[in-house]
Motif scaffolding. Structure first.
Motif, PDB file in Angstrom:
ATOM      1  N   VAL A 264       0.815  -1.220   0.000  1.00  0.00           N
ATOM      2  CA  VAL A 264       0.000   0.000   0.000  1.00  0.00           C
ATOM      3  C   VAL A 264       0.847   1.269   0.000  1.00  0.00           C
ATOM      4  O   VAL A 264       0.333   2.359  -0.296  1.00  0.00           O
ATOM      5  CB  VAL A 264      -0.952   0.027   1.215  1.00  0.00           C
ATOM      6  CG1 VAL A 264      -1.957  -1.094   1.119  1.00  0.00           C
ATOM      7  CG2 VAL A 264      -0.170  -0.083   2.527  1.00  0.00           C
ATOM      8  N   LYS A 265       2.134   1.156   0.312  1.00  0.00           N
ATOM      9  CA  LYS A 265       2.965   2.345   0.355  1.00  0.00           C
ATOM     10  C   LYS A 265       3.457   2.773  -1.033  1.00  0.00           C
ATOM     11  O   LYS A 265       4.271   3.685  -1.155  1.00  0.00           O
ATOM     12  CB  LYS A 265       4.161   2.130   1.284  1.00  0.00           C
ATOM     13  CG  LYS A 265       3.757   2.028   2.755  1.00  0.00           C
ATOM     14  CD  LYS A 265       4.956   2.033   3.658  1.00  0.00           C
ATOM     15  CE  LYS A 265       4.537   1.961   5.125  1.00  0.00           C
ATOM     16  NZ  LYS A 265       3.733   3.120   5.522  1.00  0.00           N
ATOM     17  N   GLU A 314       3.995   6.900  -1.387  1.00  0.00           N
ATOM     18  CA  GLU A 314       2.795   7.306  -0.678  1.00  0.00           C
ATOM     19  C   GLU A 314       3.024   8.693  -0.099  1.00  0.00           C
ATOM     20  O   GLU A 314       3.903   8.905   0.738  1.00  0.00           O
ATOM     21  CB  GLU A 314       2.497   6.317   0.452  1.00  0.00           C
ATOM     22  CG  GLU A 314       1.173   6.586   1.140  1.00  0.00           C
ATOM     23  CD  GLU A 314       0.912   5.563   2.228  1.00  0.00           C
ATOM     24  OE1 GLU A 314      -0.267   5.260   2.471  1.00  0.00           O
ATOM     25  OE2 GLU A 314       1.877   5.079   2.832  1.00  0.00           O
ATOM     26  N   ASP A 316       0.987  12.948   0.296  1.00  0.00           N
ATOM     27  CA  ASP A 316      -0.285  13.657   0.364  1.00  0.00           C
ATOM     28  C   ASP A 316      -0.506  14.564  -0.835  1.00  0.00           C
ATOM     29  O   ASP A 316       0.432  15.027  -1.468  1.00  0.00           O
ATOM     30  CB  ASP A 316      -0.347  14.502   1.641  1.00  0.00           C
ATOM     31  CG  ASP A 316      -0.304  13.650   2.901  1.00  0.00           C
ATOM     32  OD1 ASP A 316      -0.801  12.515   2.826  1.00  0.00           O
ATOM     33  OD2 ASP A 316       0.233  14.124   3.906  1.00  0.00           O
ATOM     34  N   SER A 322      -6.315  13.655   0.846  1.00  0.00           N
ATOM     35  CA  SER A 322      -5.577  12.478   0.400  1.00  0.00           C
ATOM     36  C   SER A 322      -6.499  11.264   0.403  1.00  0.00           C
ATOM     37  O   SER A 322      -7.424  11.163   1.205  1.00  0.00           O
ATOM     38  CB  SER A 322      -4.378  12.225   1.313  1.00  0.00           C
ATOM     39  OG  SER A 322      -3.467  13.299   1.225  1.00  0.00           O
ATOM     40  N   SER A 324      -7.092   7.200   0.666  1.00  0.00           N
ATOM     41  CA  SER A 324      -6.523   5.975   1.221  1.00  0.00           C
ATOM     42  C   SER A 324      -6.865   4.772   0.348  1.00  0.00           C
ATOM     43  O   SER A 324      -7.799   4.807  -0.450  1.00  0.00           O
ATOM     44  CB  SER A 324      -7.063   5.737   2.636  1.00  0.00           C
ATOM     45  OG  SER A 324      -8.450   5.430   2.594  1.00  0.00           O
ATOM     46  N   SER A 325      -6.123   3.699   0.534  1.00  0.00           N
ATOM     47  CA  SER A 325      -6.389   2.464  -0.211  1.00  0.00           C
ATOM     48  C   SER A 325      -7.750   1.880   0.161  1.00  0.00           C
ATOM     49  O   SER A 325      -8.432   1.281  -0.684  1.00  0.00           O
ATOM     50  CB  SER A 325      -5.276   1.443   0.052  1.00  0.00           C
ATOM     51  OG  SER A 325      -5.165   1.179   1.440  1.00  0.00           O
ATOM     52  N   TYR A 369      -6.714   1.175  -6.405  1.00  0.00           N
ATOM     53  CA  TYR A 369      -5.543   1.814  -5.802  1.00  0.00           C
ATOM     54  C   TYR A 369      -4.287   1.407  -6.564  1.00  0.00           C
ATOM     55  O   TYR A 369      -4.050   0.234  -6.820  1.00  0.00           O
ATOM     56  CB  TYR A 369      -5.436   1.391  -4.340  1.00  0.00           C
ATOM     57  CG  TYR A 369      -4.375   2.113  -3.554  1.00  0.00           C
ATOM     58  CD1 TYR A 369      -4.608   3.381  -3.021  1.00  0.00           C
ATOM     59  CD2 TYR A 369      -3.132   1.521  -3.319  1.00  0.00           C
ATOM     60  CE1 TYR A 369      -3.639   4.043  -2.277  1.00  0.00           C
ATOM     61  CE2 TYR A 369      -2.164   2.173  -2.579  1.00  0.00           C
ATOM     62  CZ  TYR A 369      -2.422   3.431  -2.059  1.00  0.00           C
ATOM     63  OH  TYR A 369      -1.451   4.087  -1.326  1.00  0.00           O
TER      64      TYR A 369
END
Length: 520
Positions: A264-265, A314, A316, A322, A324-325, A369
């Motif tokens: 996710v990063k 990842e 902003d 921002s 998120s996933s 994402y």
């Protein structure tokens, strides 16, 4: 399984073209797969998902890792040095030849999948007598000569072809009501590349209704639920996952493997934004932040932290909230509502199933994402099938195919490939428009006047990217601007196609592509 001569001839011809692409441009994906071969060959299994000498760590499911290992066993006879983990960015002529040919040979699976769909489509009577414009011939040409696969797999370098072949094998089984067999191939596919999880809702709801509930004439009888059928499907899913992930579960590495599969990063968008809703969101943030700077609301230093500068990380946004996933997953799931509606409310025909697959692909591409631009092929390839059978779908496909394939152009950013990628798209467009027009016996164009005007914008974009950006010095001052304009402009086109497709599928009457009658 019967292999048709017409389909094979088309496959053999395009294979010759692929071989000519061997010396052309290679992206970093070439090094990614070379490194994965080296990891699986040199390292023990318990180190596959821990190895990080290269930044291109192994991040596909275990079945694909074993596929890389299988390739490495053969690769050692071409150039053993390519299988050394420390030989970063290694590119000998033997290594290039082997890896290019590995993609060519793996496309045999794609041919098998296309041939399955080809043979099923032969049961449908062609609208005209010309043998070169039979529906199955047009379908084979559009699928086997798809310019996106040629650009992405055989120049840019990836293995999307054989994965799409497994998907088509599964789809063909579903068309023939071989539900257990189709489920098996889909589970295999997910364990090769987890992006296909996005298609799972279409498979799940279709199988639940038509195999577990034994619906009749589109109506579900909740009293006729088959526990045996449900357990059979569940067993297939569990067994394939255990075979794939079992060794890593046993070694206590499941969490490590999953962290590689779902990083996710990496940020909301890829380095080149996929043309989806987040490209529009990023573009809006960039424009608003620029205006804010001009009006002295923000300092220039803060604008530099914006996540829309093309880096894979990842961070902003500047002005807009921002994303998120979890939020993107929620939106993607929300976009699947039409899938549930048409699958549950309409008779369980192949058309309903393929429509649901396309809608899942649309939703995941537009709202997912860290979506890669190459994922647009997950929409285009299945829609190719419906385009040769249904006029309304052909009209959306013709527009989407041009826009989607054009959005892949920035992947080949060198001047030497510019003419090639333009010619491949033009050849595809000429054949697509002429054959689909004749096939559906249309008196007017496949696309509207507004869509033609949109295509003019694509021409302007290409001229700007290829000529004027360099003349004006934009590529040095604002190197990401041409890419941003391309992804944003194409995002509007793909979003428009999705809206049209949702409206079409929700309001169309059901009919079959091909269907094997159930024995009473």
């Amino acid at each position: 399984m019967m292999f048709d001569k017409d389909c094979f001839v088309s496959f053999a011809a395009v294979t010759c073209l692929k071989i000519l692409f061997i010396p052309l441009y290679k992206s970093t994906d070439f090094e990614v797969h070379r490194n994965w071969m080296a990891i699986t060959y040199q390292k023990p299994v318990n180190e596959w998902y821990l190895e990080k000498t290269s930044q291109w760590t192994l991040d596909y499911p275990p079945l694909f890792a074993w596929f890389e290992y299988f390739l490495s066993v053969i690769a050692k006879y071409f150039d053993p040095k390519m299988l050394e983990v420390t030989n970063l960015n290694y590119e000998s002529s033997q290594a290039v030849f082997f890896m290019r040919m590995s993609v060519v040979f793996s496309d045999v699976i794609y041919y098998i999948g296309v041939n399955r769909i080809f043979n099923l489509s032969k049961t449908q009577k062609a609208s005209i007598d010309d043998p070169w414009l039979r529906k199955e011939v047009v379908l084979a040409m559009l699928l086997l000569w798809n310019p996106g696969l040629l650009l992405v797999d055989h120049i840019h370098f990836q293995y999307n072809g054989f994965l799409s072949g497994i998907l088509f094998i599964s789809v063909a089984d579903m068309f023939q009501e071989k539900y257990v067999q189709g489920t098996f191939w889909f589970c295999i596919l997910i364990n090769f590349k987890h992006i296909y999880l996005y298609l799972a809702p279409a498979f799940f709801i279709f199988l639940l209704k038509n195999y577990c509930f034994k619906s009749t004439d589109g109506n579900v009888d909740f009293r006729r639920f088959s526990v045996k059928h449900f357990l059979a499907l569940a067993a297939i899913g569990i067994v394939t996952v255990l075979i794939s992930f079992g060794p890593f579960i046993y070694m206590g590495q499941l969490k490590q493997v999953l962290s590689r599969l779902f990083p996710v990063k990496r940020g909301l968008t890829h380095s080149y934004w996929a043309p989806n809703i987040w490209a529009l969101y990023n573009f809006a943030d960039r424009v608003i932040s620029f205006l804010a700077y001009q009006l002295k609301f923000y300092a220039y230093e803060k604008l530099q932290t914006c996540s829309t500068r093309g880096l894979v990380q990842e961070c902003d946004h500047v002005i807009l909230p921002s994303v998120s996933s979890i939020f993107t997953l929620f939106l993607a799931a929300l976009s699947f509502i039409p899938v549930f509606y048409i699958t549950w409310r309409k008779p369980g025909s192949p058309k309903v199933f393929i429509n649901s697959l396309i809608l899942c692909s649309f939703g995941s591409f537009l709202f997912g994402y860290h979506v890669h631009e190459k994922a647009v092929l997950m929409i285009i390839l299945p829609m190719t099938i419906t385009s040769v059978f249904y006029k309304e779908e052909a009209q959306i496909f013709a527009f989407l195919s041009v826009v989607g394939h054009f959005s892949l152009f920035p992947l080949l950013h060198k001047e030497g490939e510019t003419l090639l990628k333009i010619l491949l798209l033009l050849l595809h467009a000429v054949y697509m428009f002429s054959s689909l027009n004749e096939l559906h016996q249309l008196k007017s164009s496949l696309i509207t006047s507004l869509e033609k005007l949109y295509f003019c914008g694509l021409i302007v974009l290409q001229l700007f990217h290829s000529i004027f950006a360099e003349i004006l010095g934009i590529e040095k001052k604002l190197p990401f601007l041409p890419l941003m304009l391309t992804s944003t402009y194409c995002a509007f086109g793909i979003l428009y196609a999705w809206i049209k497709y949702c409206y079409l599928t929700l309001n169309s009457t059901d009919s079959d592509i091909t269907r094997k009658k159930r024995k009473k």
